[in-house]
Design an enzyme around this catalytic site. Structure first.
Site, PDB file in Angstrom:
ATOM      1  CE  LYS A   1      -2.535   2.052   3.884  1.00 38.64           C
ATOM      2  NZ  LYS A   1      -3.453   1.706   5.004  1.00 38.64           N
TER       3      LYS A   1
ATOM      4  CG  ASP B   1      -4.535   5.234   3.131  1.00 39.51           C
ATOM      5  OD1 ASP B   1      -5.446   6.059   2.931  1.00 39.51           O
ATOM      6  OD2 ASP B   1      -4.276   4.765   4.264  1.00 39.51           O
TER       7      ASP B   1
END
Ligand code: OSB
Ligand code: MG
Length: 367
Positions: free
Chosen positions: A160, A187
């Protein structure tokens, strides 16, 4: 069980390296470690609020005020038959899920230790290991590509990347050039708005598994709108603060993937309700992280053994974040698999000498 004492301790630990997100750069962790004592048995919980409210609106001074003046005295005023009933006692005090969770987690751990069972057993988690990914802070592109390479080599099951406007398309292009097929997510921690559709459409082109919290930290409607305009799935983090809010997000189609953080949703009983809702609706969940110390990390590992946690979570090796942690056991993943700490409760114990060294304040609330 009768709780005799609640200890509220603030510890400060440096990170191995600074962690930069769209809401700022942090070089270390202030963690609230809560200890409950009952019949000579201790249980531990961790609060994930920061000194100042950059992620959601709770902060450490507010949490201490509420725990000391409201939640701990109420908890100790009556026996606890089961930890699942604890947060319901605090409904007269609105919100503040992270503060409530810090104390609720300690009660769950203490109860499991008294029963002599691992915490996961109380939650219906049968797995003894969980799949994990890693969350990478924002760094210059060459460093980011090298970091992705290292994590892929170590076997993490998904990577991520933190993004913000201007720190997205070029970085993703560089990572995808070297790693066209890895399981990749981003994110944004609320850094975008619907005015930035051009950028969001470009981010949509990188074959990401999902985009986490692109829009405002308390929004659902704009996310529901955005979901209709992108092919990449949306995952909510910041906006999901209770079982009711998760249900609302799913009803509105604001997300199709759910990031569960126990502190954000108000405790393990809330996690159980969210879990059952998501399982009933076939919505995949994963366990997020807040760079917790060994106490919060162990709690995350136990809760992620519940069967609805089907995607790799953020509970990576402790050594990525801390060179020395406050627990005697440091959870480490191998090939993207994190073993669940064995033994009663959360299965980790405090390194007391080191805890004392890194303590900034400590107070005890008695029955
Ligand atoms: O948004 O998931 C987030 C850390 C602090 C605050 C918010 C977030 C994070 C992370 C780190 O992504 C996850 C971890 O390694 O614990
Ligand atoms: Mg997030």
């Amino acid at each position: 069980m009768r709780i005799d004492e609640v200890e509220l301790r603030i510890v400060h630990l440096p990170y191995v390296s600074p962690f930069r997100t769209s809401f700022g750069e942090e070089v270390g962790k202030h963690a609230l470690i809560v200890t409950v004592r009952s019949d000579g048995v201790e249980g531990y919980g961790e609060g994930v609020m920061d000194p100042f409210p950059h992620y959601r609106e709770e902060c450490i001074p507010g949490a201490l005020h509420l725990l000391r003046g409201a939640f701990a005295p109420e908890l100790m005023s009556r026996d606890v038959a089961h930890p699942s009933e604890v947060t319901a006692r605090w409904v007269e005090w609105r919100g503040n899920p992270m503060a409530k969770t810090a104390l609720e987690l300690a009660v769950w751990d203490c109860f499991a230790r008294q029963q002599g069972v691992p915490l996961r057993t109380l939650l219906g988690g049968e797995r003894t290991e969980i799949p994990v990914g890693a969350s990478l802070g924002m760094n210059p592109i060459p460093q980011t590509v090298a970091s992705v390479a290292r994590h892929v080599e170590q076997g993490y099951q998904r990577v991520k990347l933190k993004i913000e406007p201007g720190w997205d398309v070029d970085m993703l292009a560089a990572v995808r050039a070297d790693f066209p097929d890895i399981e990749l997510t981003v994110d944004a921690n609320s850094a975008y708005t619907l005015e930035m559709m051009d950028l969001l459409h470009q981010i949509d082109q990188f074959g990401l598994h999902y985009i986490e919290q692109p829009l405002h930290w308390d929004d659902m409607l704009d996310h529901a709108h955005l979901a209709t305009m992108l092919t990449t799935e949306l995952c909510l983090d910041e906006s999901l603060t209770s079982p009711a809010r998760v249900k609302a997000a799913l009803d509105l189609k604001a997300c199709t993937v759910v990031n569960v953080k126990v502190g954000r949703v108000g405790g393990l009983q809330s996690v159980r309700e969210i879990h059952d809702l998501c399982v009933a609706r076939n919505v995949p969940m994963w366990c997020g992280g807040m760079l917790e110390t060994g106490i919060g990390r162990a709690h995350n590992i136990h809760l992620a053994t519940m069967p609805g946690f089907v995607f790799p979570g953020d509970t990576a090796s402790a050594s990525r974040t801390y060179s020395r942690d406050i627990t005697e056991q440091q959870p480490e993943a191998t090939n993207g698999i994190m073993p669940v700490p064995a033994g009663p409760g959360i299965g980790v114990t405090l390194d007391r000498a080191f805890v004392d060294q890194v303590t900034e304040s400590v107070e005890v609330v008695r029955r």
